[in-house]
Structure formats: C-alpha cells, structure tokens
Motif scaffolding. Structure first.
Motif, PDB file in Angstrom:
ATOM      1  N   MET A  81      24.678  -0.879   1.666  1.00  0.00           N
ATOM      2  CA  MET A  81      23.349  -0.594   1.115  1.00  0.00           C
ATOM      3  C   MET A  81      23.306   0.812   0.515  1.00  0.00           C
ATOM      4  N   ALA A  82      24.097   1.735   1.062  1.00  0.00           N
ATOM      5  CA  ALA A  82      24.256   3.083   0.511  1.00  0.00           C
ATOM      6  C   ALA A  82      25.587   3.621   1.014  1.00  0.00           C
ATOM      7  N   LYS A  83      26.188   4.564   0.232  1.00  0.00           N
ATOM      8  CA  LYS A  83      27.478   5.128   0.618  1.00  0.00           C
ATOM      9  C   LYS A  83      27.451   6.647   0.464  1.00  0.00           C
ATOM     10  N   PHE A  84      28.199   7.316   1.357  1.00  0.00           N
ATOM     11  CA  PHE A  84      28.263   8.771   1.361  1.00  0.00           C
ATOM     12  C   PHE A  84      29.707   9.221   1.554  1.00  0.00           C
ATOM     13  N   GLU A  85      29.992  10.435   1.067  1.00  0.00           N
ATOM     14  CA  GLU A  85      31.276  11.069   1.342  1.00  0.00           C
ATOM     15  C   GLU A  85      31.043  12.224   2.299  1.00  0.00           C
ATOM     16  N   VAL A  86      31.850  12.298   3.362  1.00  0.00           N
ATOM     17  CA  VAL A  86      31.739  13.380   4.333  1.00  0.00           C
ATOM     18  C   VAL A  86      32.297  14.651   3.699  1.00  0.00           C
ATOM     19  N   ILE A  87      31.433  15.692   3.551  1.00  0.00           N
ATOM     20  CA  ILE A  87      31.865  16.940   2.908  1.00  0.00           C
ATOM     21  C   ILE A  87      31.876  18.112   3.879  1.00  0.00           C
ATOM     22  N   GLY A  88      31.349  17.917   5.084  1.00  0.00           N
ATOM     23  CA  GLY A  88      31.360  18.996   6.065  1.00  0.00           C
ATOM     24  C   GLY A  88      31.168  18.482   7.469  1.00  0.00           C
ATOM     25  N   ILE A  89      31.908  19.087   8.419  1.00  0.00           N
ATOM     26  CA  ILE A  89      31.828  18.659   9.819  1.00  0.00           C
ATOM     27  C   ILE A  89      31.535  19.859  10.691  1.00  0.00           C
ATOM     28  N   GLY A  90      30.467  19.792  11.471  1.00  0.00           N
ATOM     29  CA  GLY A  90      30.103  20.815  12.436  1.00  0.00           C
ATOM     30  C   GLY A  90      29.375  20.146  13.565  1.00  0.00           C
ATOM     31  N   ASN A  91      28.236  20.692  13.954  1.00  0.00           N
ATOM     32  CA  ASN A  91      27.389  19.981  14.912  1.00  0.00           C
ATOM     33  C   ASN A  91      26.856  18.698  14.291  1.00  0.00           C
ATOM     34  N   ASN A  92      26.680  18.730  12.981  1.00  0.00           N
ATOM     35  CA  ASN A  92      26.231  17.555  12.230  1.00  0.00           C
ATOM     36  C   ASN A  92      27.284  17.169  11.202  1.00  0.00           C
ATOM     37  N   LEU A  93      27.116  15.972  10.624  1.00  0.00           N
ATOM     38  CA  LEU A  93      27.933  15.572   9.481  1.00  0.00           C
ATOM     39  C   LEU A  93      27.137  15.849   8.216  1.00  0.00           C
ATOM     40  N   ARG A  94      27.754  16.598   7.312  1.00  0.00           N
ATOM     41  CA  ARG A  94      27.112  16.868   6.031  1.00  0.00           C
ATOM     42  C   ARG A  94      27.740  15.926   5.010  1.00  0.00           C
ATOM     43  N   CYS A  95      26.896  15.142   4.336  1.00  0.00           N
ATOM     44  CA  CYS A  95      27.407  14.065   3.477  1.00  0.00           C
ATOM     45  C   CYS A  95      26.732  14.083   2.106  1.00  0.00           C
ATOM     46  N   LYS A  96      27.515  13.665   1.109  1.00  0.00           N
ATOM     47  CA  LYS A  96      27.018  13.561  -0.270  1.00  0.00           C
ATOM     48  C   LYS A  96      26.924  12.095  -0.647  1.00  0.00           C
ATOM     49  N   CYS A  97      25.779  11.698  -1.183  1.00  0.00           N
ATOM     50  CA  CYS A  97      25.567  10.300  -1.573  1.00  0.00           C
ATOM     51  C   CYS A  97      26.413   9.968  -2.805  1.00  0.00           C
ATOM     52  N   THR A  98      27.290   8.983  -2.636  1.00  0.00           N
ATOM     53  CA  THR A  98      28.145   8.536  -3.743  1.00  0.00           C
ATOM     54  C   THR A  98      27.786   7.122  -4.202  1.00  0.00           C
ATOM     55  N   GLY A  99      26.978   6.439  -3.390  1.00  0.00           N
ATOM     56  CA  GLY A  99      26.516   5.094  -3.740  1.00  0.00           C
ATOM     57  C   GLY A  99      25.039   4.994  -3.417  1.00  0.00           C
ATOM     58  N   PRO A 100      24.160   5.281  -4.406  1.00  0.00           N
ATOM     59  CA  PRO A 100      22.720   5.293  -4.126  1.00  0.00           C
ATOM     60  C   PRO A 100      22.221   3.949  -3.634  1.00  0.00           C
ATOM     61  N   GLY A 101      21.232   4.010  -2.757  1.00  0.00           N
ATOM     62  CA  GLY A 101      20.670   2.771  -2.222  1.00  0.00           C
ATOM     63  C   GLY A 101      19.633   3.046  -1.155  1.00  0.00           C
ATOM     64  N   LEU A 102      19.311   2.007  -0.392  1.00  0.00           N
ATOM     65  CA  LEU A 102      18.238   2.092   0.599  1.00  0.00           C
ATOM     66  C   LEU A 102      18.785   2.348   1.999  1.00  0.00           C
ATOM     67  N   LEU A 103      18.059   3.173   2.747  1.00  0.00           N
ATOM     68  CA  LEU A 103      18.331   3.384   4.167  1.00  0.00           C
ATOM     69  C   LEU A 103      17.183   2.746   4.937  1.00  0.00           C
ATOM     70  N   LEU A 104      17.489   1.663   5.656  1.00  0.00           N
ATOM     71  CA  LEU A 104      16.474   0.976   6.443  1.00  0.00           C
ATOM     72  C   LEU A 104      16.340   1.617   7.815  1.00  0.00           C
ATOM     73  N   PRO A 105      15.180   1.489   8.467  1.00  0.00           N
ATOM     74  CA  PRO A 105      15.063   1.970   9.855  1.00  0.00           C
ATOM     75  C   PRO A 105      16.113   1.292  10.729  1.00  0.00           C
ATOM     76  N   ARG A 106      16.735   2.045  11.631  1.00  0.00           N
ATOM     77  CA  ARG A 106      17.753   1.548  12.553  1.00  0.00           C
ATOM     78  C   ARG A 106      18.929   0.924  11.802  1.00  0.00           C
ATOM     79  N   ALA A 107      19.328   1.588  10.719  1.00  0.00           N
ATOM     80  CA  ALA A 107      20.453   1.100   9.926  1.00  0.00           C
ATOM     81  C   ALA A 107      21.760   1.266  10.700  1.00  0.00           C
ATOM     82  N   LYS A 108      22.767   0.494  10.309  1.00  0.00           N
ATOM     83  CA  LYS A 108      24.078   0.540  10.950  1.00  0.00           C
ATOM     84  C   LYS A 108      25.053   1.246  10.021  1.00  0.00           C
ATOM     85  N   LEU A 109      25.899   2.114  10.604  1.00  0.00           N
ATOM     86  CA  LEU A 109      26.851   2.825   9.770  1.00  0.00           C
ATOM     87  C   LEU A 109      28.282   2.585  10.234  1.00  0.00           C
ATOM     88  N   SER A 110      29.206   2.737   9.303  1.00  0.00           N
ATOM     89  CA  SER A 110      30.633   2.647   9.626  1.00  0.00           C
ATOM     90  C   SER A 110      31.366   3.678   8.792  1.00  0.00           C
TER      91      SER A 110
END
Length: 579
Positions: free
Chosen positions: A224-253
């Motif tokens: 539904m949407a895709k991101f590239e991981v561009i930074g790792i710390g306490n959080n994951l910083r990601c850049k959207c490479t595939g625009p789309g929808l983020l639904l509530p309680r979405a599943k990620l891989s």
C-alpha cells in the motif's frame, strides 16, 4: 457380494472386495476383524416409511472404542437450519449451496436484526476478531447469535480469532487512512503517545527494527506504501519511495535484495491477552478458535492440549499468514482442526504473484488430510464502499469455489462495509452458480489419496466414504445421509466433494456446530438410537413433515453409530433407498 450386483450399482467389484476375500475397498483384512452380514439387491417395501431398499452393505469392525462426547445430548429434538430448509423446498437437493460462508462481525452487522439478515443471506459462521471492539461488545454479539439459533432455528457457529503476537503492527493515530507522499520523510517509533503526530508512525512492539539496516525497504500492508530506511537510531527514519495509504493498525515488513528480512522474534504465539480472550470464548461457548501467526504444529498442539485438559471440544483453526507457516504447512494442517488462508497477511511476506498457486496448494493439502479450509481476505474488498463488486473479485471468488475450498470469508466487507448483507448475497449466488457450472461440465476433480492411515476402523471408514461418494455420483442420487456422533464420516464424505448434498444427523451439539464449516454438509441435530433403520425411519418421517423430501427422491445412507449392546464394536454401513 458378487461383481454382477456391484456392476448394477455402477461399481466394479474389484474396487470393493478382492476375489480371494482378503481385502475390503483395497484394505487388507482378516476374518476376525471384518464380516459382511447383509447384502440385498432385491427391492423391498417398508410399511412405515414407504421406501424401497435398493442395496445394503454393512461391515462389522472389532476393536474400536466407543466415542464419548462431554457435551450435552439433545433429547427428542430435530433441528435443521431454517435457511437450508427453505432453500431445499425451493431448489431441491441439487440446488443446495455447498461452499460455506464465514462473515466477520463488526459495527455494520452486530445488532440482532443485522445478524438475522446475514444468516438469511447465507452466513454459516460468524467470526469475532479479538483485535477489535470490547469484551462486552463481543459478549453481546455471541448472545444475539445464540438467540437466533435457539429461538429462530438458524445454525450459525461462532469463530473467535485471536490477536496473536504480530510484531509488525503500526498505527499513525488517526481514525482513518492518511496519505504518504513520494519523497516525504517519516519516523517509525516505539515511543508511546496519544493522538496523531505529523509524519510519525508508532510500532506496537519493542524491537521491531532489530537487524534492520540502512537501505532496507519497509513495505506497508504488502505494498500500500513503500519506504527506504535512511537512518537508524532510537527510531527508524524513512523516505517514502512508493506513495500510498497508511491504514490504522497497518502491517509492515522489511525487505532486502528482493527477499523478506529474516526475523528472530521471541514472543509467544499466544500472549496474555490471547489467553484471556480464549478463556472468555470458552466460557461463552464459541465453536472455533482461529490462532493467528502460527509457526509450526507445536503451536497448535499447545492450545489443543490445554482445551483437552479442561474437557472442552472447541475446534482449533490455524491461520496461514507467514513465510514460516508455509515452510511448516503440512505439520500445521495435521495438528489443526482446520485452516484459514489469510491472504492479506500472507501477501506481506511472499510476492503477490505467488498467492494464487500457494492458495491452490494449501486447499489441496487440506483436502488430502481431510481438514476444512477457509479462503480469506479481500474477496470483495471494493464492496466496503460500493454496492457491486469488481469483475476481478467475482472471478477470484469463483476460482476459490472451483478449487473446492470449504469456505469463503468476508472481513471488512461485512464488519465495516456499507453493503454487508449484499456482500454475503454476492458470495452466495456466485458460489451456487460456480458449483452448478462444475457439475454441468463434469469438472469434478479426482482427489489423490494417500494410503489409508490411522487405526484399522478409521481406514475402513475412509474407504467406505470414498466408495459411497463414487456410488452417489455414478447413480446420480439426490442426497447422502450420514448418521454420525463425532462427525468423522460426514467430513470424509465432504472431502470427496460429491455432487449430492450431505446431511449429517447427530445428537451432539458440538458435532453439529463443528460441521457448519465442512463443504456440502448440512448438520442436523436429532435424537439417535443404536438402530440404523429406526434412525432412518424417524428422519425421513420428519423431513416429509417439513416437506424437505418427496416421493421418488433416492438417497444413500452411511452410518458410524455404535450399538450400545455391541461395544466395543463399530458398525459402518452403506444403504441406498428410494422414498
């Protein structure tokens, strides 16, 4: 039994008994285990029922223990689903739908009137998703379903779906979907906060980003949407490479070099909340528990052993929704009482183009191992908003029916959809039409069988049911009647997908509800005796009273009823009658 008589029934004698009388349906036997004591080909008139016996075959098998059901017996009852009763009167035996329908209950269909409309439209199993709604809400739904069954004559079983230890669940805090634009920068975090923060997504589980590297691809809901991981710390910083929808309680891989990133998740399959939900479900009498994120057969046995320890007969279904579950598929199917193919979650972990072939493989394995299988997720997704489905969705439903899946399941279409009742109706009409097409074009697929397994009586039952379906199809019989206590013979008949509908008569409530999920089986609650003829006479008389059977209908009867005065002996028989 001579070969001439068998050929008159459309069956070669060699398929049943060898010339040296050393095999039964191809199974090796010895004199002290199996004996045939009734074989009649001559038509006989019976005064009470007005039926004619065409053929009787009965086997006596020593050494099988009597089956004991801990639930109540129903005395003096004859309960048949009112929807099936009306459908039978209108369409006859051949017009009965065989594919079962599972509907997720949600805000769109939780009231008593809504549930009755869904049952009338064809719902066989009501699914409660424990990820959603309150305990009080679920209790109210269960109460309404049981009220429909007890007071209005429906036969809708209840499935409870556990939440499970899904490590990759995220929430953006908004009540509806939000858009991720190309090139936008997002933070994925485990920090807890209330409400919605701009460009911030909260993960449900600590450690969700372990083993993740810069450059990995983060995929939301299977694409539904895709991101590239561009930074790792306490959080994951990601850049959207595939625009789309983020639904509530979405599943990620996470993916790396075109492959799913291997995880080392240590959370148990059933968390504390799941065990609490299971205790709740047992106390309210649910019929099925669907386990989420099963990894292997041991996960299933763990729950089944617990249910056995408290003498509970609730059936356990395993959801196939991960790469690991596919790798251990056969052992999971063997351990479970049934399978749900959760295509939505499965599509997150394997390439989308593999889903159709994987679905077919799972259906075939479940049929071979005699376990009911549900095809779930996104069957009529567009009907969440629109009153008619897409043509591609109808084709998808038709293919699942053509593959002889036991059941089809609606998720959001029924739970939150604007046209939930109509969605059930679409499944019902599409299934019925596809089943009729298969019969008309003689598309019945032969089921490849393994060598019969289990105890000797189980082997005999399996072979009798295989032969019974062959007889029913060859003779074009109207229906198959199975008199059964634990439901084994009904399920064995079902896995062969006969053209004739199967009516399973049992005096155990738990057996009746378990059989609601089996393809082509209409379970009927009735008081049974130890005498086959007595059961048959009473059943036919009651069906005549309800105008569900008519003169000239020809039925095949099988039974595994154990005479109390003959224990521990099992009697299994095939009987053909014309009303």
């Amino acid at each position: 039994m001579n070969a001439l008589c068998l050929r008159e029934l459309g069956i070669e004698g060699s398929a049943l008994i060898s010339s040296n009388n050393k095999t039964l349906f191809g199974v090796k036997i010895s004199r002290n285990h199996v004996s045939f004591n009734v074989v009649k080909m001559k038509l006989k008139k019976e005064e009470k029922t007005g039926t004619r016996i065409h053929a009787v075959m009965q086997s006596e098998v020593k050494g099988h223990e009597t089956y004991h059901d801990d639930l109540r017996k129903s005395k003096g009852l004859f309960k048949v689903d009112v929807v099936c009763e009306e459908e039978l009167k209108e369409k006859g035996f051949i017009g009965l739908r065989k594919t079962k329908l599972v509907c997720t209950i949600g805000p769109s269909c939780c009231l008593l009137e809504d549930l009755e409309n869904m049952a009338k439209a064809g719902m066989n199993v009501a699914r409660l998703n424990m990820c959603q709604n309150s305990r009080e809400w679920h209790e109210s739904v269960i109460r309404n379903i049981k009220k429909l069954n007890e007071e209005k004559g429906y036969c809708v079983s209840i499935m409870m779906d556990t939440e499970g230890s899904q490590n990759h669940v995220v929430d953006h805090g908004a009540s509806s979907s939000i858009k991720a634009e190309d090139g936008s920068i997002w933070e994925f975090t485990t920090e807890k906060y209330e409400g919605c923060l701009p460009f911030t997504v909260q993960s449900k589980f600590e450690g969700f980003s372990e083993a993740i590297r810069v450059g990995d691809e983060l995929v939301i809901d299977g694409g539904m949407a895709k991101f590239e991981v561009i930074g790792i710390g306490n959080n994951l910083r990601c850049k959207c490479t595939g625009p789309g929808l983020l639904l509530p309680r979405a599943k990620l891989s996470f993916w790396r070099d075109g492959k799913l990133v291997a995880r080392n998740d240590v959370l148990p399959i059933l968390l504390e909340k799941d065990w609490s939900d299971i205790e709740f479900g047992i106390s309210k009498g649910v019929d099925f528990i669907a386990m989420s994120f099963v990894k292997n057969g041991h996960d299933v046995y763990h729950l089944k052993n617990y249910l056995s320890s408290i003498s509970n007969s609730t059936k356990v279904l395993a959801k196939i929704e991960s790469l690991e579950s596919l790798q251990n598929l056969e052992e999971i199917v063997e351990a479970s009482d049934g399978i749900m193919i959760a295509r939505g979650d499965l599509g997150v972990e394997i390439p989308l183009e593999q889903i159709p072939s994987v679905q077919k493989d799972i259906v075939d394995i479940c049929r071979r191992l005699n376990k009911p299988v549900i095809v779930a997720s996104q069957l009529l997704e567009s009907m969440i908003e629109y009153p008619i489905p897409t043509r591609a969705e109808v084709a998808d439903v038709s293919e699942a029916v053509r593959q002889y899946a036991d059941a089809l399941m609606l998720s959001g279409e029924s739970a939150i959809g604007a046209h939930c009742e109509k969605a059930v109706s679409v499944l019902c009409t599409t299934s019925t039409r596809m089943e009729r097409w298969s019969r008309e074009l003689n598309k019945q697929s032969a089921l490849p069988h393994d060598k019969p397994g289990g105890s000797f009586p189980d082997q005999v039952a399996e072979q009798i049911c295989d032969c019974a379906v062959q007889m029913a199809d060859n003779l074009g019989l109207d229906a198959i009647f199975a008199f059964t206590r634990r439901g084994q013979m009904a399920s064995l008949l079902s896995r062969n997908r006969p053209n004739s509908p199967i009516f399973a008569f049992t005096n155990y409530h738990s057996t009746r509800m378990a059989l609601t999920l089996c393809w082509g089986v209409t379970p009927v609650l009735i008081e049974l005796s130890d005498e086959v003829e007595q059961n048959l006479e009473k059943t036919i008389a009651m069906l005549k009273t309800k105008r569900m059977i008519k003169e000239g209908d020809c039925i095949l009867v099988v039974t595994d009823i154990i005479p109390s005065d003959a224990a521990p002996t099992v009697f299994q028989s095939i009987l053909v009658k014309t009303i």
